[in-house]
Every structure is written in structure tokens, then in C-alpha cells.
Design a protein around this motif. Sequence first.
Motif, PDB file in Angstrom:
ATOM      1  N   GLY A  11      10.413   7.067  -5.134  1.00  0.00           N
ATOM      2  CA  GLY A  11      10.938   8.027  -6.099  1.00  0.00           C
ATOM      3  C   GLY A  11      11.508   7.333  -7.321  1.00  0.00           C
ATOM      4  N   ASP A  12      12.235   6.233  -7.104  1.00  0.00           N
ATOM      5  CA  ASP A  12      12.781   5.452  -8.221  1.00  0.00           C
ATOM      6  C   ASP A  12      11.670   4.934  -9.133  1.00  0.00           C
ATOM      7  OD1 ASP A  12      15.451   5.696  -7.554  1.00  0.00           O
ATOM      8  OD2 ASP A  12      15.763   3.542  -7.210  1.00  0.00           O
ATOM      9  N   VAL A  13      10.624   4.389  -8.534  1.00  0.00           N
ATOM     10  CA  VAL A  13       9.510   3.846  -9.326  1.00  0.00           C
ATOM     11  C   VAL A  13       8.835   4.967 -10.113  1.00  0.00           C
ATOM     12  CG1 VAL A  13       7.222   2.747  -9.207  1.00  0.00           C
ATOM     13  CG2 VAL A  13       9.120   1.852  -7.818  1.00  0.00           C
ATOM     14  N   MET A  14       8.577   6.093  -9.448  1.00  0.00           N
ATOM     15  CA  MET A  14       7.907   7.210 -10.124  1.00  0.00           C
ATOM     16  C   MET A  14       8.784   7.824 -11.205  1.00  0.00           C
ATOM     17  SD  MET A  14       4.857   7.314  -9.011  1.00  0.00           S
ATOM     18  CE  MET A  14       4.254   8.892  -9.589  1.00  0.00           C
ATOM     19  N   PHE A  15      10.089   7.835 -10.982  1.00  0.00           N
ATOM     20  CA  PHE A  15      11.040   8.354 -11.958  1.00  0.00           C
ATOM     21  C   PHE A  15      11.166   7.412 -13.150  1.00  0.00           C
ATOM     22  CE2 PHE A  15      15.628   8.521 -13.227  1.00  0.00           C
ATOM     23  CZ  PHE A  15      15.588   9.754 -13.851  1.00  0.00           C
ATOM     24  N   GLY A  16      10.861   6.138 -12.928  1.00  0.00           N
ATOM     25  CA  GLY A  16      10.948   5.158 -14.004  1.00  0.00           C
ATOM     26  C   GLY A  16      12.328   4.547 -14.147  1.00  0.00           C
ATOM     27  N   ARG A  17      13.057   4.437 -13.035  1.00  0.00           N
ATOM     28  CA  ARG A  17      14.390   3.834 -13.103  1.00  0.00           C
ATOM     29  C   ARG A  17      14.300   2.436 -13.682  1.00  0.00           C
ATOM     30  NH1 ARG A  17      18.654   5.236  -8.864  1.00  0.00           N
ATOM     31  NH2 ARG A  17      19.903   4.043 -10.362  1.00  0.00           N
ATOM     32  N   ALA A  18      15.181   2.155 -14.598  1.00  0.00           N
ATOM     33  CA  ALA A  18      15.158   0.897 -15.347  1.00  0.00           C
ATOM     34  C   ALA A  18      15.228  -0.329 -14.446  1.00  0.00           C
ATOM     35  CB  ALA A  18      16.300   0.867 -16.363  1.00  0.00           C
ATOM     36  N   ARG A  19      15.920  -0.220 -13.319  1.00  0.00           N
ATOM     37  CA  ARG A  19      16.070  -1.402 -12.451  1.00  0.00           C
ATOM     38  C   ARG A  19      14.734  -1.939 -11.968  1.00  0.00           C
ATOM     39  NH1 ARG A  19      18.723   1.627  -7.303  1.00  0.00           N
ATOM     40  NH2 ARG A  19      20.138   2.185  -8.940  1.00  0.00           N
ATOM     41  N   TRP A  20      13.694  -1.113 -11.905  1.00  0.00           N
ATOM     42  CA  TRP A  20      12.391  -1.563 -11.410  1.00  0.00           C
ATOM     43  C   TRP A  20      11.455  -1.973 -12.533  1.00  0.00           C
ATOM     44  CZ3 TRP A  20      13.793  -2.947  -7.098  1.00  0.00           C
ATOM     45  CH2 TRP A  20      14.619  -2.181  -6.294  1.00  0.00           C
ATOM     46  N   GLN A  21      11.934  -1.965 -13.765  1.00  0.00           N
ATOM     47  CA  GLN A  21      11.089  -2.415 -14.863  1.00  0.00           C
ATOM     48  C   GLN A  21      11.116  -3.928 -14.991  1.00  0.00           C
ATOM     49  OE1 GLN A  21      11.746  -0.026 -18.337  1.00  0.00           O
ATOM     50  NE2 GLN A  21      11.527   1.847 -17.158  1.00  0.00           N
ATOM     51  N   HIS A  22      12.172  -4.563 -14.455  1.00  0.00           N
ATOM     52  CA  HIS A  22      12.268  -6.023 -14.528  1.00  0.00           C
ATOM     53  C   HIS A  22      12.392  -6.651 -13.150  1.00  0.00           C
ATOM     54  CE1 HIS A  22      12.495  -5.669 -18.819  1.00  0.00           C
ATOM     55  NE2 HIS A  22      13.491  -4.818 -18.701  1.00  0.00           N
ATOM     56  N   ALA A  23      12.350  -5.840 -12.115  1.00  0.00           N
ATOM     57  CA  ALA A  23      12.403  -6.321 -10.738  1.00  0.00           C
ATOM     58  C   ALA A  23      11.289  -5.619  -9.971  1.00  0.00           C
ATOM     59  CB  ALA A  23      13.754  -6.005 -10.117  1.00  0.00           C
ATOM     60  N   SER A  24      10.940  -6.177  -8.859  1.00  0.00           N
ATOM     61  CA  SER A  24       9.854  -5.622  -8.062  1.00  0.00           C
ATOM     62  C   SER A  24      10.405  -4.814  -6.889  1.00  0.00           C
ATOM     63  CB  SER A  24       8.973  -6.760  -7.537  1.00  0.00           C
ATOM     64  OG  SER A  24       8.104  -6.294  -6.527  1.00  0.00           O
ATOM     65  N   ALA A  25      10.077  -3.529  -6.863  1.00  0.00           N
ATOM     66  CA  ALA A  25      10.471  -2.689  -5.732  1.00  0.00           C
ATOM     67  C   ALA A  25       9.812  -3.213  -4.458  1.00  0.00           C
ATOM     68  CB  ALA A  25      10.081  -1.235  -5.984  1.00  0.00           C
ATOM     69  N   HIS A  26       8.590  -3.718  -4.583  1.00  0.00           N
ATOM     70  CA  HIS A  26       7.872  -4.281  -3.439  1.00  0.00           C
ATOM     71  C   HIS A  26       8.638  -5.465  -2.859  1.00  0.00           C
ATOM     72  CE1 HIS A  26       4.997  -7.120  -1.610  1.00  0.00           C
ATOM     73  NE2 HIS A  26       4.451  -6.031  -1.113  1.00  0.00           N
ATOM     74  N   THR A  27       9.049  -6.395  -3.711  1.00  0.00           N
ATOM     75  CA  THR A  27       9.778  -7.582  -3.251  1.00  0.00           C
ATOM     76  C   THR A  27      11.110  -7.177  -2.627  1.00  0.00           C
ATOM     77  OG1 THR A  27       8.715  -8.935  -4.931  1.00  0.00           O
ATOM     78  CG2 THR A  27      10.758  -9.794  -3.991  1.00  0.00           C
ATOM     79  N   PHE A  28      11.801  -6.240  -3.253  1.00  0.00           N
ATOM     80  CA  PHE A  28      13.083  -5.755  -2.733  1.00  0.00           C
ATOM     81  C   PHE A  28      12.901  -5.169  -1.335  1.00  0.00           C
ATOM     82  CE2 PHE A  28      16.145  -2.397  -1.976  1.00  0.00           C
ATOM     83  CZ  PHE A  28      17.345  -3.028  -2.255  1.00  0.00           C
ATOM     84  N   ALA A  29      11.923  -4.267  -1.178  1.00  0.00           N
ATOM     85  CA  ALA A  29      11.697  -3.598   0.106  1.00  0.00           C
ATOM     86  C   ALA A  29      11.282  -4.593   1.175  1.00  0.00           C
ATOM     87  CB  ALA A  29      10.632  -2.517  -0.050  1.00  0.00           C
ATOM     88  N   PHE A  87       0.822  -1.212   0.000  1.00  0.00           N
ATOM     89  CA  PHE A  87       0.000   0.000   0.000  1.00  0.00           C
ATOM     90  C   PHE A  87       0.856   1.262   0.000  1.00  0.00           C
ATOM     91  CE2 PHE A  87      -3.421  -2.838   0.966  1.00  0.00           C
ATOM     92  CZ  PHE A  87      -4.576  -2.183   0.575  1.00  0.00           C
ATOM     93  N   TYR A  88       2.052   1.210   0.561  1.00  0.00           N
ATOM     94  CA  TYR A  88       2.902   2.396   0.668  1.00  0.00           C
ATOM     95  C   TYR A  88       3.560   2.747  -0.660  1.00  0.00           C
ATOM     96  CZ  TYR A  88       5.934   5.812   2.915  1.00  0.00           C
ATOM     97  OH  TYR A  88       6.554   6.981   3.288  1.00  0.00           O
ATOM     98  N   LEU A  89       4.102   1.750  -1.326  1.00  0.00           N
ATOM     99  CA  LEU A  89       4.829   2.015  -2.577  1.00  0.00           C
ATOM    100  C   LEU A  89       3.879   2.310  -3.733  1.00  0.00           C
ATOM    101  CD1 LEU A  89       7.558  -0.791  -2.506  1.00  0.00           C
ATOM    102  CD2 LEU A  89       7.900   1.662  -2.137  1.00  0.00           C
ATOM    103  N   PRO A  90       4.322   3.143  -4.690  1.00  0.00           N
ATOM    104  CA  PRO A  90       3.496   3.346  -5.892  1.00  0.00           C
ATOM    105  C   PRO A  90       3.372   2.027  -6.653  1.00  0.00           C
ATOM    106  CG  PRO A  90       5.621   4.486  -6.096  1.00  0.00           C
ATOM    107  CD  PRO A  90       5.570   3.887  -4.743  1.00  0.00           C
ATOM    108  N   ARG A  91       2.234   1.838  -7.272  1.00  0.00           N
ATOM    109  CA  ARG A  91       1.987   0.594  -8.018  1.00  0.00           C
ATOM    110  C   ARG A  91       2.762   0.560  -9.329  1.00  0.00           C
ATOM    111  NH1 ARG A  91      -3.745   2.363  -6.969  1.00  0.00           N
ATOM    112  NH2 ARG A  91      -3.114   3.491  -8.791  1.00  0.00           N
ATOM    113  N   HIS A  92       2.998   1.737  -9.909  1.00  0.00           N
ATOM    114  CA  HIS A  92       3.669   1.843 -11.210  1.00  0.00           C
ATOM    115  C   HIS A  92       4.131   3.283 -11.382  1.00  0.00           C
ATOM    116  CE1 HIS A  92      -0.057   3.760 -12.487  1.00  0.00           C
ATOM    117  NE2 HIS A  92      -0.689   2.740 -11.951  1.00  0.00           N
TER     118      HIS A  92
END
Length: 185
Positions: free
Chosen positions: A153-171, A78-83
Motif C-alpha cells: 500500500g505504501d509503494v502504491m500510494f507513493g510514500r516518500a520513504r520508498w522513493q530512496h529506499a527499497s521496500a523489497h530490501t526492508f521486507a 514477486f509479492y510486492l509491487p514493482r513501483h
Amino acid sequence: MRAAISAIADKGAAAVRMSDIAARAGMSTGHILYHFGKKDRLLLEVLAWSEADLGARFQRAADEAASPAEKLALFVRFYLPRHQGDERYALWTQVLAQQHDDAGRHLLTALSDAWEERLEAILLEGRALGQFADVDVPEFVIRAVAMLNGLSGDVMFGRARWQHASAHTFALSALERELRPTGQT
């Protein structure tokens, strides 16, 4: 409020006009101005409404969770942006970029504190049940929220690392590692 979120997401807070919001809501611009005064106040009110809705949805989901670990996973989700274009998080970034008076700063602090209090309650429950390590809760909350904000911020910025990995899983993995009771792998 939904019309305002939609207009802000499409045009950004700086470019959106009260008439854009009024048109989406099927109201006159005068009606919107009567209720909110200026655009800055409208953005704060929309953010507060959005966060109340999100907080209520989180709480309903957390009430159904079987364990503190499940609640922690929900918190991160719920905290992280979905996309990259997440409307709710875009609204946060737009509002945070503005100058605010004392009332605005107080509201933003209260909204942030509400998320920190939710996380603290999860940590205390997990610790009391012996499912989480005995961490310094206030310090952990600061670190966790700082990490989540950075990832957001990374997700909202569109950093490439989160296009093939999950920020949710990482966090979640990072938080769970630190919360794992001693002796568990």
C-alpha cells in the motif's frame, strides 16, 4: 486479458468502460459482454488470470532457486509491487474496493491463500533444512503477509520513504531476521 489490465491501469477500474477494453483488444463490446457479463466479473477474471500468470512465473523462478533463502527473496520480489503504478497491484486494489458476492469472495480468498501457501512451503523447507528458525508457521505467514500488504500500500500510494529506499530490501531483511536460526548473526 492483457488489454483489460492495460485499460484498467490507465483509467482505473471505476472509470474504465467495457468499450475501452474491447477497443484495446480489437473486439466488439458485445463480444466482451458475452464472455464476462458485467464489468465486476471481468475484473475478477482478469485478476485471476493475472495471478495465475504471476504464480507460474514465481514457481519457475523458485524451482531454479538454490535455497529456501533465495526462494524467500523471490517471494518478496514477486509479492510486492514493482513501483507506484504496478498494473497487477493496481488491479488488486481496484477489485478489493468493490462489493463481491459469495463467488467473488471465494475467488479472492483462493488467490490470497495461494500466496500464503507458497510462503508456507518455503518456510517449511527452510526449517526442515535447518536454514530457518523453528517459527510458528501459520502465525509467521499472517504477520509476513500483513507486513507485505502494508508495504505494498505504501509503494502504491507513493510514500516518500520508498522513493530512496527499497521496500523489497526492508521486507526481506525483517523476514530474514525473524527466520535466522538461534545463534546465527
